[in-house]
Design an enzyme around this catalytic site. Structure first.
Site, PDB file in Angstrom:
ATOM      1  N   THR A 149      27.399  16.356  19.352  1.00  0.00           N
ATOM      2  CA  THR A 149      27.981  17.571  19.901  1.00  0.00           C
ATOM      3  C   THR A 149      29.149  17.228  20.810  1.00  0.00           C
ATOM      4  O   THR A 149      29.115  16.225  21.546  1.00  0.00           O
ATOM      5  CB  THR A 149      26.933  18.388  20.668  1.00  0.00           C
ATOM      6  OG1 THR A 149      26.334  17.584  21.684  1.00  0.00           O
ATOM      7  CG2 THR A 149      25.845  18.879  19.719  1.00  0.00           C
ATOM      8  N   ASP A 156      20.893  21.962  24.712  1.00  0.00           N
ATOM      9  CA  ASP A 156      19.542  22.390  24.356  1.00  0.00           C
ATOM     10  C   ASP A 156      19.580  23.619  23.448  1.00  0.00           C
ATOM     11  O   ASP A 156      18.754  23.745  22.532  1.00  0.00           O
ATOM     12  CB  ASP A 156      18.742  22.703  25.614  1.00  0.00           C
ATOM     13  CG  ASP A 156      18.580  21.494  26.515  1.00  0.00           C
ATOM     14  OD1 ASP A 156      18.589  20.370  25.991  1.00  0.00           O
ATOM     15  OD2 ASP A 156      18.451  21.680  27.736  1.00  0.00           O
TER      16      ASP A 156
END
Length: 292
Positions: free
Chosen positions: A220, A255
């Site tokens: 990411t 998350d």
């Protein structure tokens, strides 16, 4: 979203104590004028909530202290639809706490006291998972706010039950050899990928990790989206762009990505489609305060 499998989250449960201020402090510096808020957090718990909000049936494995913070954290997870019946309440341990500072641009600094999370070892994992029988197509997520013994015990269980294994190596530390041997899908951010490989270029780091695990890797990149690396002779790396949004707070964005990805994979979506949805989820998560 119609699910064919479930999502099992093995990870931390914390309470976040957050101060928002104009700037983050430098070492030795005090910054005043902040605004305080308390949020439920922990990487595992955040991922569980994200997966539940994307339609997954979610079971949480982890630990809290036998204290007010722990009871509040479990009540919040239950309200979000997460099954917390297998979470341990450990006497003599405190619930994990995170102290978080957030500046006016949404950047953050985080210090964590893990408490019960690090006291939750392999034996406790085995007790928590006893009798759990996931349906076909289920996905498990492990993150690194637990100790290696707990992570490896959970990974063994997951492998033995035919579940797809996702590993979020945060905070970054060396991947245990036994975990690598199970060929998990590894989901680091850019900094974690560099720490794991010694390579500053995220594309090169993704390729190196995929070569190590013989499985897909997704790195990411925050506002730049994510890189998806499929293993194989070509070692192709694709960048998924993130939508442009107004950033309020980046806490928990990773998350949100992991939880959404797990939910879409458990629903039977291909990895690329699930990753696109996860980038969108992470982007939307930074438009409001708090890790959830």
């Amino acid at each position: 979203m119609a699910n064919s499998g479930e999502v099992l989250i093995v990870g931390s449960i914390n309470v976040d104590l957050v101060i928002r201020a104009a700037q983050l402090p430098a070492p030795g510096q005090s910054v005043t004028g902040g605004v305080f808020a308390r949020h439920e957090g922990g990487k595992g718990a955040n991922q569980a909530v994200a997966a539940a909000r994307h339609g997954a049936t979610v079971t949480m494995i982890g630990a809290v202290g036998d204290d007010d913070y722990g009871r509040s954290a479990l009540a919040d997870l239950a309200r979000e639809g997460v099954d917390v019946s297998r979470v341990a309440a450990m006497g003599g341990e405190s619930t994990g706490l995170a102290l978080i500072a957030v500046d006016g641009r949404g950047a953050n600094q985080i210090v964590v006291a893990p408490g019960a999370n690090f006291a939750f070892g392999a034996a406790a994992i085995e007790v928590a998972l006893a009798g759990y029988e996931p349906p076909a197509g289920s996905v498990a997520v492990l993150s690194f706010e637990l100790g290696d013994d707990a992570i490896i015990a959970a990974a063994r269980y997951v492998a033995g039950h035919g579940m797809r294994l996702l590993v979020n190596p945060a905070p970054a530390r060396e991947l245990p050899a036994e975990l690598v041997a199970l060929s998990p899908i590894v989901l680091p951010n850019e900094g974690e990928a560099a720490a794991l490989t010694g390579l500053s270029d995220p594309r090169a780091a993704a390729v190196a990790l995929a070569a190590l695990t013989h499985a897909p890797v997704i790195v990411t990149l925050g506002a730049q989206g994510a890189l998806v690396c499929e293993p194989g002779a070509a070692q192709e790396v694709e960048r998924l762009a993130a939508p442009s949004v107004e950033v309020v707070d980046t806490t928990g964005a990773g998350d949100a990505f992991v939880g959404a990805l797990a939910a879409h994979l458990a629903a039977g979506k291909p990895l690329h489609e699930a990753a696109v949805a996860a980038v969108e989820a992470a982007s939307q998560s930074v438009t409001s305060a708090g890790a959830r």
